[in-house]
Scaffold this motif. Structure first.
Motif, PDB file in Angstrom:
ATOM      1  N   ALA A 150     -18.407 -15.325  -0.625  1.00  0.00           N
ATOM      2  CA  ALA A 150     -18.928 -16.517  -1.299  1.00  0.00           C
ATOM      3  C   ALA A 150     -17.816 -17.183  -2.098  1.00  0.00           C
ATOM      4  O   ALA A 150     -16.957 -16.511  -2.677  1.00  0.00           O
ATOM      5  CB  ALA A 150     -20.080 -16.138  -2.223  1.00  0.00           C
ATOM      6  N   ARG A 194     -17.273 -12.814  -4.374  1.00  0.00           N
ATOM      7  CA  ARG A 194     -17.392 -14.240  -4.702  1.00  0.00           C
ATOM      8  C   ARG A 194     -16.192 -14.685  -5.530  1.00  0.00           C
ATOM      9  O   ARG A 194     -15.795 -13.997  -6.477  1.00  0.00           O
ATOM     10  CB  ARG A 194     -18.691 -14.464  -5.475  1.00  0.00           C
ATOM     11  N   GLU A 251     -17.496 -10.973  -8.655  1.00  0.00           N
ATOM     12  CA  GLU A 251     -17.073 -12.366  -8.744  1.00  0.00           C
ATOM     13  C   GLU A 251     -15.775 -12.404  -9.536  1.00  0.00           C
ATOM     14  O   GLU A 251     -15.699 -11.825 -10.625  1.00  0.00           O
ATOM     15  CB  GLU A 251     -18.148 -13.203  -9.448  1.00  0.00           C
ATOM     16  N   ASN A 299     -17.211 -20.519  -4.901  1.00  0.00           N
ATOM     17  CA  ASN A 299     -17.708 -21.629  -5.714  1.00  0.00           C
ATOM     18  C   ASN A 299     -16.803 -22.839  -5.532  1.00  0.00           C
ATOM     19  O   ASN A 299     -15.596 -22.682  -5.321  1.00  0.00           O
ATOM     20  CB  ASN A 299     -17.705 -21.262  -7.203  1.00  0.00           C
TER      21      ASN A 299
END
Length: 451
Positions: free
Chosen positions: A241, A209, A132, A243
């Motif tokens: 992914a 991510r 991430e 956010n």
């Protein structure tokens, strides 16, 4: 057929064979804040600085820092790294509680590598499977539990108004280290190291991510999509992914969908998951996440459902003192959306700032958590989702040495100041907390008078 709980039980048994503190996330999962040069594995421990001098010859030092290697050594020896208190708090509660150490180690990006990780030297440079990254902290929100470290809007407010009068300095202005990085924002050495690492990192990834800030306001987020689309040897086993606070213009959501859709159709990624942040419902949700407009939020959600119906959506909930009362209403709305798309809620209890923890509330507020839990059990939420809220309730009811007196004083100071700065009204927005707030305010006045 095994259930989620059966799988967790077996994973815990395998972890315990290595050591009672072993956790695959310390090796295989990483969050890297490239805008400031900080990292942690997993996302629960406090961030630490990435030594810049190690990146020249080894860009994987964005993940494999000396501090992290020491934590890995402790885990292999059966010692508990103090930075992993989020999980130790759960595991030390009465009964057999499921911590994120077990959940993460059970996930597909981790479990199959257990033997490989356990047998590697503690100081080895490991290629993570779940990465991430935050390219930028540009953000249009000022969530109450966030800070200048993660939001440009927070920085602007702090520069205008200064620090808060709380004992906790969670909302203190950005560090000297970060100011140094910001001086070189056009040639950030951490971002440069990341893109040097990318060619060798990409093939091993199971999950990539992008977080923020607000990722859809960063050009590097869309660069990631372009890089995956143009790569000559795709990684069809990787989940992409992103956010989002979903408070951004709908045209950016449309741009995201149009970029991701061909990646799915051409099987250049395994699947796409959108992580959306929301903690409760109504005006209380908009107060917590300053900048949130629930009408725009729902428009953006409908846009994804229309343009990218194959996307998986996870609602990230930071369960905090202000979100408890209306949480059941949030779950009711979520249950409706679940009928239209593959949607999951991931509930984490808030630890910092401590004055926003559910621990600040009187015990009678536990009934709201119990009512929410009953709603989940009656409305076909998964075992994974239900168990996340169960452990929140267990944490709320546990004795942890939480200093209520001190943090209730900070609670009053903080939200009094939030009201002044943002022209909002805590007591009007949270009438269920009015009695408590006024009592804590009176207690604070007595403390300050007698000090």
């Amino acid at each position: 057929m095994s259930t989620f709980l059966d799988d967790i039980k077996e994973t815990k048994r395998q972890l315990d064979k290595v050591s009672p503190s072993f956790c695959l996330a310390k090796w295989l999962q990483v969050t890297i804040h490239l805008h400031s040069g900080y990292t942690h594995s997993c996302h629960h421990p406090i961030m630490h600085k990435i030594p810049l001098d190690e990146l020249k010859d080894n860009p994987s030092a964005l993940h494999n820092t000396p501090l992290k290697k020491e934590q890995r050594k402790m885990m292999l020896e059966g010692k508990r790294p103090p930075e992993c208190g989020y999980c130790w708090n759960i595991e030390d509660l009465p009964g057999k509680n499921i911590s994120d150490r077990m959940v993460k180690s059970n996930d597909y990006w981790a479990k199959e590598y257990m033997s490989q990780v356990a047998n590697a030297p503690w100081d080895a440079n490991i290629q993570p499977t779940y990465v991430e990254v935050s390219f930028s902290k540009i953000c249009n929100f000022k969530c109450c539990y966030c800070s200048p470290n993660f939001s440009s809007s927070w920085v602007s407010e702090m520069l205008q108004h200064g620090e808060f009068p709380t004992r906790s300095r969670h909302h203190s202005i950005i560090t000297e280290d970060e100011l140094e990085v910001l001086k070189h924002k056009d040639n950030n050495p951490y971002i440069e190291a990341f893109w040097r690492w990318w060619p060798t990192l990409y093939p091993s990834l199971k999950v990539f991510r992008v977080t923020g800030g607000e990722p859809l306001l960063s050009k590097d987020t869309f660069k990631v999509i372009d890089e995956i689309a143009a790569h000559p040897t795709p990684n069809p086993d990787m989940e992409l992914a992103i956010n989002s606070n979903f408070g951004i213009p709908t045209k950016l959501v449309e741009k995201l969908c149009k970029g991701v859709s061909p990646l799915l159709k051409e099987k250049k990624i395994k699947n796409f998951r959108l992580y959306i942040s929301l903690d409760t419902w109504g005006a209380q949700a908009e107060y917590i996440r300053s900048g949130l407009d629930l009408e725009l939020f729902q428009t953006n959600l409908k846009t994804v459902m229309k343009l990218l119906p194959e996307a998986d959506i996870t609602f990230m909930c930071t369960y905090n003192a202000l979100g408890v009362v209306k949480f059941k209403q949030f779950l009711a709305q979520l249950a409706k959306w679940k009928k239209k798309q593959n949607i999951l809620i991931d509930i984490s209890y808030l630890r910092h700032p401590e004055f926003m923890s559910i621990k600040v509330l009187p015990k009678e507020f536990g009934r709201y958590i119990e009512e929410s839990l009953a709603f989940m059990e009656e409305n076909n939420f998964t075992d994974y989702e239900i168990n996340k809220l169960k452990r929140v309730l267990e944490y709320f009811n546990s004795e942890t040495g939480y200093n209520q007196k001190m943090f209730r004083a900070d609670f009053v100071k903080y939200f009094t100041e939030i009201d002044r700065r943002r022209k909002v009204d805590f007591l009007k927005t949270f009438p269920e907390l009015k009695k408590e707030f006024l009592q804590w305010k009176a207690d604070l006045e007595v403390q300050e008078t007698t000090a």
